[in-house]
Design an enzyme around this catalytic site. Structure first.
Site, PDB file in Angstrom:
ATOM      1  N   LYS A 100      78.412  66.737   7.973  1.00 26.30           N
ATOM      2  CA  LYS A 100      79.545  66.362   7.112  1.00 26.30           C
ATOM      3  C   LYS A 100      80.496  67.545   6.908  1.00 26.30           C
ATOM      4  O   LYS A 100      81.606  67.382   6.429  1.00 26.30           O
ATOM      5  CB  LYS A 100      79.041  65.840   5.772  1.00 26.30           C
ATOM      6  CG  LYS A 100      78.209  64.558   5.908  1.00 26.30           C
ATOM      7  CD  LYS A 100      77.710  64.086   4.546  1.00 26.30           C
ATOM      8  CE  LYS A 100      76.735  62.924   4.628  1.00 26.30           C
ATOM      9  NZ  LYS A 100      77.400  61.621   4.810  1.00 26.30           N
TER      10      LYS A 100
ATOM     11  N   LYS B 116      79.951  63.837  -1.349  1.00 28.85           N
ATOM     12  CA  LYS B 116      78.983  63.134  -0.483  1.00 28.85           C
ATOM     13  C   LYS B 116      77.759  64.016  -0.403  1.00 28.85           C
ATOM     14  O   LYS B 116      77.787  65.165  -0.859  1.00 28.85           O
ATOM     15  CB  LYS B 116      79.568  62.915   0.916  1.00 28.85           C
ATOM     16  CG  LYS B 116      80.230  64.174   1.512  1.00 28.85           C
ATOM     17  CD  LYS B 116      80.877  63.918   2.862  1.00 28.85           C
ATOM     18  CE  LYS B 116      82.234  63.288   2.801  1.00 28.85           C
ATOM     19  NZ  LYS B 116      82.303  61.941   3.353  1.00 28.85           N
ATOM     20  N   ARG B 117      76.664  63.488   0.171  1.00 27.35           N
ATOM     21  CA  ARG B 117      75.490  64.333   0.381  1.00 27.35           C
ATOM     22  C   ARG B 117      75.876  65.573   1.186  1.00 27.35           C
ATOM     23  O   ARG B 117      76.778  65.537   2.019  1.00 27.35           O
ATOM     24  CB  ARG B 117      74.393  63.544   1.106  1.00 27.35           C
ATOM     25  CG  ARG B 117      73.695  62.525   0.232  1.00 27.35           C
ATOM     26  CD  ARG B 117      72.946  63.182  -0.915  1.00 27.35           C
ATOM     27  NE  ARG B 117      71.761  63.884  -0.447  1.00 27.35           N
ATOM     28  CZ  ARG B 117      70.521  63.434  -0.588  1.00 27.35           C
ATOM     29  NH1 ARG B 117      70.279  62.295  -1.198  1.00 27.35           N
ATOM     30  NH2 ARG B 117      69.495  64.129  -0.125  1.00 27.35           N
TER      31      ARG B 117
ATOM     32  N   HIS C 271      71.898  52.713  10.723  1.00 25.78           N
ATOM     33  CA  HIS C 271      72.852  53.514   9.945  1.00 25.78           C
ATOM     34  C   HIS C 271      73.021  54.929  10.472  1.00 25.78           C
ATOM     35  O   HIS C 271      73.745  55.722   9.852  1.00 25.78           O
ATOM     36  CB  HIS C 271      72.427  53.611   8.480  1.00 25.78           C
ATOM     37  CG  HIS C 271      72.457  52.315   7.740  1.00 25.78           C
ATOM     38  ND1 HIS C 271      73.566  51.871   7.058  1.00 25.78           N
ATOM     39  CD2 HIS C 271      71.516  51.364   7.585  1.00 25.78           C
ATOM     40  CE1 HIS C 271      73.298  50.707   6.492  1.00 25.78           C
ATOM     41  NE2 HIS C 271      72.054  50.369   6.806  1.00 25.78           N
TER      42      HIS C 271
ATOM     43  N   LYS D  58      86.714  53.939  -0.357  1.00 23.03           N
ATOM     44  CA  LYS D  58      87.012  53.959  -1.796  1.00 23.03           C
ATOM     45  C   LYS D  58      88.257  54.797  -2.062  1.00 23.03           C
ATOM     46  O   LYS D  58      89.122  54.418  -2.866  1.00 23.03           O
ATOM     47  CB  LYS D  58      85.816  54.523  -2.576  1.00 23.03           C
ATOM     48  CG  LYS D  58      84.572  53.644  -2.474  1.00 23.03           C
ATOM     49  CD  LYS D  58      83.296  54.347  -2.930  1.00 23.03           C
ATOM     50  CE  LYS D  58      82.082  53.557  -2.466  1.00 23.03           C
ATOM     51  NZ  LYS D  58      80.813  54.304  -2.550  1.00 23.03           N
TER      52      LYS D  58
ATOM     53  N   THR E 132      81.545  55.308   3.526  1.00 25.51           N
ATOM     54  CA  THR E 132      82.065  54.266   2.639  1.00 25.51           C
ATOM     55  C   THR E 132      82.913  54.909   1.545  1.00 25.51           C
ATOM     56  O   THR E 132      83.830  54.271   1.021  1.00 25.51           O
ATOM     57  CB  THR E 132      80.922  53.446   2.013  1.00 25.51           C
ATOM     58  OG1 THR E 132      79.899  54.349   1.582  1.00 25.51           O
ATOM     59  CG2 THR E 132      80.331  52.472   3.012  1.00 25.51           C
TER      60      THR E 132
HETATM   61  C1  F55 Z   1      67.826  57.509   3.579  1.00 28.27           C
HETATM   62  C2  F55 Z   1      66.521  57.665   3.934  1.00 28.27           C
HETATM   63  C3  F55 Z   1      66.205  57.921   5.252  1.00 28.27           C
HETATM   64 CL1  F55 Z   1      64.532  58.135   5.683  1.00 28.27          CL
HETATM   65  C4  F55 Z   1      67.158  57.999   6.220  1.00 28.27           C
HETATM   66  C5  F55 Z   1      68.477  57.841   5.854  1.00 28.27           C
HETATM   67  C6  F55 Z   1      68.802  57.591   4.544  1.00 28.27           C
HETATM   68  C7  F55 Z   1      70.213  57.427   4.133  1.00 28.27           C
HETATM   69  O1  F55 Z   1      70.503  57.513   2.955  1.00 28.27           O
HETATM   70  N1  F55 Z   1      71.137  57.179   5.076  1.00 28.27           N
HETATM   71  C8  F55 Z   1      72.444  56.935   4.831  1.00 28.27           C
HETATM   72  O2  F55 Z   1      72.915  56.954   3.699  1.00 28.27           O
HETATM   73  N2  F55 Z   1      73.207  56.635   5.887  1.00 28.27           N
HETATM   74  C9  F55 Z   1      74.599  56.308   5.707  1.00 28.27           C
HETATM   75  O3  F55 Z   1      74.735  54.904   5.637  1.00 28.27           O
HETATM   76  C10 F55 Z   1      76.051  54.535   5.258  1.00 28.27           C
HETATM   77  C11 F55 Z   1      76.088  53.041   5.101  1.00 28.27           C
HETATM   78  O4  F55 Z   1      76.017  52.418   6.349  1.00 28.27           O
HETATM   79  C12 F55 Z   1      77.059  55.028   6.277  1.00 28.27           C
HETATM   80  O5  F55 Z   1      78.335  54.752   5.791  1.00 28.27           O
HETATM   81  C13 F55 Z   1      76.906  56.536   6.508  1.00 28.27           C
HETATM   82  O6  F55 Z   1      77.733  56.946   7.569  1.00 28.27           O
HETATM   83  C14 F55 Z   1      75.456  56.847   6.838  1.00 28.27           C
HETATM   84  O7  F55 Z   1      75.272  58.252   6.942  1.00 28.27           O
END
Ligand code: F55
Length: 794
Positions: free
Chosen positions: A536, A530-531, A351, A642, A638
């Site tokens: 971002k 978003k976060r 991801h 939406k 994602t």
């Molecule tokens: C959570 C915990 C750790 Cl240790 C590392 C990453 C995450 C996390 O939340 N990652 C995350 O949300 N990644 C996102 O995944 C989405 C689904 O595939 C993507 O759309 C997005 O681009 C990506 O940042």
């Protein structure tokens, strides 16, 4: 199964209110009504659930297991009601008791058992797996505390613990009989060929099951979450000696393991408790999977034909060595054969390519906690190197255990989450492994479930669509293309525009009531939710907003297009730069919203405590979707899907799934700006790229200057020097270099929005052409290309 005739929802609610909760309607509080409705709905879900379970067993079908440290499921009651098509019946049943449907739904706690996109994707996937009828389980951790609750004090983020279990909810079934012992630490013994791990410490994982029902209740799968329990909950000897704290210690220790979700979404902290959580989830899930497999099939060599295990990022990557340990150490299967069985069973989704997010563990910590697994990892690494003599890298370099490399080697398929991201995987982090195994990396572009993200959250739009093309779109989203001819009908387009306008009025009213924030629903609702992360680029958004404000002030009588800038999102508690960005946005909002010269043209709101529930409010009311990450950094996104689905065109870069969204909706319905991923890599090499960009754009220079001189923080002018210094210096995420083009795209938005009919067309094309971004399509892709799994409903 009992074959009773289904009672009406009303009777079922009343029965549960009386006999499950011991209340009569006169004394029931809102929570009682919510619980009674939930139980009434749950009864019907359980019927579908049993049916699915029996059918899976009887057909001997292959099962899919989705292992994830996060499931960001949010509230579940509306999901159940919508998927069982009980909305009208539930509304009228509650109305009979003078209860408002929306008040009852809003009483449910939002289960935030995830950080962001990765966790929400897992939740959408579970719903799609059930809608499709693919036999599947999700495995995760039953955190007592989900993601923290966010509030603002003086514009600054303050975190409070989230206790979603503090209120009752109806969805989980505790399974006290399903428990596994999970060990940590200790030592390893060798007796000839036999190797044994003797853990020093053990905790028990106890199962809690939540049924996940698909569209029309045709199928339901299980989300099984593990909770930590002590094996000997109470140390009676210590108690008898009068040491009450020590007596309770084993219980406390075991419970910490599932106490709290780690709130970091991109930076790997390398904390011991996190590694323990990862092994706790994986160890318990594998024991459960193998127990079920053994009961039904027995011969472990057949595992890959009956079981597919998907690793949601590297967090459950210990599944590779753990499966080998069970097959080899415990069941006596030769090492190389164990490794092949494990690989043919496992697959891995990546991801992120951000270096700071790639998991790696110090070997000292890893070896202390999992002494046998680190030996197995070395053996995997050697075996892999022997089979591939040209291999130069290792999963065990620099006294580290590299989980991405381990996951790749132990998976038969490795997938990226958008076309661009998948191509970048091949040329960056996994270049060498890709060259050795050119068929292993595949793409599965993310998707979102249309049941939650259109049918449930946007009833007005869903109603118009169903009235136009029928309800076929709900589980076949590409049918939305049948809307295209309607777009040419001025009357229909008016109605489409009115749906959006009504959604905006509803959101405005809510913002007024809940936050005392009043806005004119005719402004452009420009939304970035978003976060918080530098990649971002929420700071690019606020810089443009400030520049725009200054321009309006210069010429307050011009014909400006009124705009509301909406932000929401949480920053990781230790990510101070991101927290500064939040504070800057809040400080700028206070000054700009209070400016009588400009505030009919420009307003800013940062809504606190972004979560799934808030997203469900904001998405249907958005006019413009901000997807402005530095190209190459957002794996997919994602939220972008939406918004497009709900008729908000994107202003965005060629990053992640934005590329594919633009391909689908048409370039004329997308506001593109910014450098490509390739250009980004080149620009970073240019000396003083930020300074050059600032010198070339007086608007950018002025926006930075007013921040630097403390216009938004007069009591502390230097408050944002860290941000301005960063942007004027290294500017790794190229905010300055992309600013001018972002400005241009935003002015095109202003001009386009003036033509309300033209805008409605653009929005409607976004809806009509977003059908491909259903998570049903994504799941079918995984079933075909990765899992070799079949639907039992087709
Ligand atoms: C959570 C915990 C750790 Cl240790 C590392 C990453 C995450 C996390 O939340 N990652 C995350 O949300 N990644 C996102 O995944 C989405 C689904 O595939 C993507 O759309 C997005 O681009 C990506 O940042």
């Amino acid at each position: 199964m009992l074959q009773l005739s289904t009672p009406s929802l009303r009777d079922s609610i009343l029965r549960h209110l009386t006999y499950s909760f011991g209340k009569d309607p006169e004394h029931a509080i809102l929570e009682d009504w919510r619980m009674a409705l939930s139980y009434a709905v749950r009864d019907r879900i359980v019927d579908a659930w049993f049916k699915a379970t029996h059918q899976t067993y009887e057909t001997g079908a292959k099962r899919v297991y989705y292992l994830s440290m996060e499931f960001l499921i949010g509230r579940l009651l509306e999901d159940g009601i919508v998927n069982l098509e009980l909305v009208e019946e539930a509304k009228s049943a509650l109305a009979e008791f003078s209860k408002d449907y929306n008040d009852v739904l809003a009483d449910e706690p939002d289960a935030a058992l995830g950080n962001g996109g990765l966790g929400r994707l897992a939740a959408c996937f579970l719903e799609s797996l059930s809608t499709i009828g693919c036999p599947a389980h999700g495995y995760g951790i039953r955190y007592e505390h989900g993601l923290f609750r966010q509030s603002f004090v003086g514009g600054r983020q303050v975190e409070q613990p989230e206790l979603w279990l503090g209120q009752r909810h109806a969805w989980e079934f505790e399974r006290p009989e399903v428990r596994y012992r999970i060990g940590f630490g200790g030592h390893v013994t060798n007796h000839g060929e036999t190797v044994r791990w003797h853990p020093a410490e053990e905790v028990e994982a106890e199962a809690f099951d939540t049924p996940v029902v698909g569209w029309k209740g045709r199928w339901a799968n299980t989300l099984r979450l593990w909770s930590g329990r002590a094996i000997h909950p109470f140390d009676l000897a210590a108690f008898n000696h009068g040491d009450y704290a020590a007596a309770a210690a084993p219980e406390a220790l075991a419970r910490t393991i599932s106490r709290v979700l780690y709130p970091d979404d991109t930076t790997e902290q390398g904390k011991e408790l996190r590694l323990k959580q990862e092994y706790f989830l994986t160890g318990a899930a594998l024991r459960d999977i193998l127990r079920r497999f053994n009961n039904q099939f027995g011969d472990l060599r057949k595992l890959p034909s009956k079981v597919a295990i998907q690793l949601n990022d590297t967090h459950p990557a210990i599944a590779g060595p753990e499966l080998i340990r069970i097959l080899h150490d415990e069941r006596g299967i030769p090492f190389d054969e164990s490794m092949d069985i494990a690989r043919n069973t496992l697959s891995y989704t990546n991801h992120t390519l951000l270096p700071e997010a790639l998991e790696s563990w110090g070997e000292a910590l890893f070896g202390r906690l999992l002494p046998r697994h680190i030996q197995i990892i070395d053996q995997i690494d050697n075996e892999h190197a022997n089979r591939n003599p040209s291999r130069t890298q290792s999963m065990r370099a620099d006294h580290q255990v590299k989980m991405g490399q381990l996951s790749f080697v132990m998976a038969h398929k490795v997938n990226g989450v958008s076309a661009l991201h998948t191509e970048l995987m091949k040329t960056t982090v996994f270049e060498e492994l890709h060259n050795l195994h050119p068929d292993r990396i595949v793409n599965q572009t993310n998707g979102v479930t249309p049941r939650r993200w259109l049918l449930a959250c946007n009833p007005r739009l869903a109603g118009l669509i169903t009235e136009s093309i029928g309800e076929v779109w709900v589980d076949d989203l590409e049918q939305l293309e049948k809307l295209e001819p309607y777009i040419e009908d001025a009357g229909w387009l008016d109605r489409y525009g009115k749906v959006k306008r009504d959604n905006k009025v509803e959101l405005s009213n809510w913002m007024g009531q809940a936050h005392g924030f009043h806005v004119d629903p005719d402004m452009i609702f420009d939304v970035q939710i978003k976060r918080l992360h530098e990649y971002k680029r929420q700071h690019l958004n606020i810089l443009e907003t400030i520049a725009h404000w200054l321009e309006i002030r210069d010429n307050p009588d011009a014909d400006w297009t009124p705009r509301l800038k909406l932000f929401a999102g949480k920053a990781a508690p230790g990510y101070f730069f991101a927290k500064d960005i939040i504070r800057l946005i809040n400080d700028a909002a206070a000054v700009i919203n209070a400016d009588p010269l400009t505030n009919k043209y420009l307003k800013i709101a940062f809504l606190p405590n972004y979560n799934v529930t808030l997203a469900e409010r904001l998405v249907p009311a958005a006019d413009l979707s901000e997807q402005i990450s530095t190209a190459g950094k957002e794996a997919s996104g994602t939220g972008n899907m939406k918004f497009a689905l709900n008729g908000a065109p994107t202003v965005g870069t060629l990053d992640g799934a934005n590329v594919e969204i633009r391909d689908h909706v048409g370039a004329e319905n997308f506001f593109l700006f910014g450098m490509t991923a390739e250009e980004v890599m080149e620009r970073r090499m240019v000396e003083s790229h930020a300074q050059k960009a600032i010198a070339a754009d007086p608007r950018l220079a002025r926006a930075l200057e007013v921040i630097r001189e403390g216009r938004f923080s007069p009591a502390e002018p230097e408050r944002y020097h860290n941000i301005t210094g960063n942007l004027e210096g290294a500017d790794y995420f190229l905010v300055c270099s992309d600013f001018s083009d972002y400005w241009r795209a935003q002015r095109e938005v202003d001009a386009a929005f003036k033509d309300q009919q033209g805008w409605a067309r653009m929005a409607a094309f976004n809806t009509a052409r977003s059908g491909w971004f259903s998570s049903d399509r994504t799941i079918r892709g995984y079933m075909k290309d990765i899992w070799d799994a079949k639907s039992l409903l087709d």
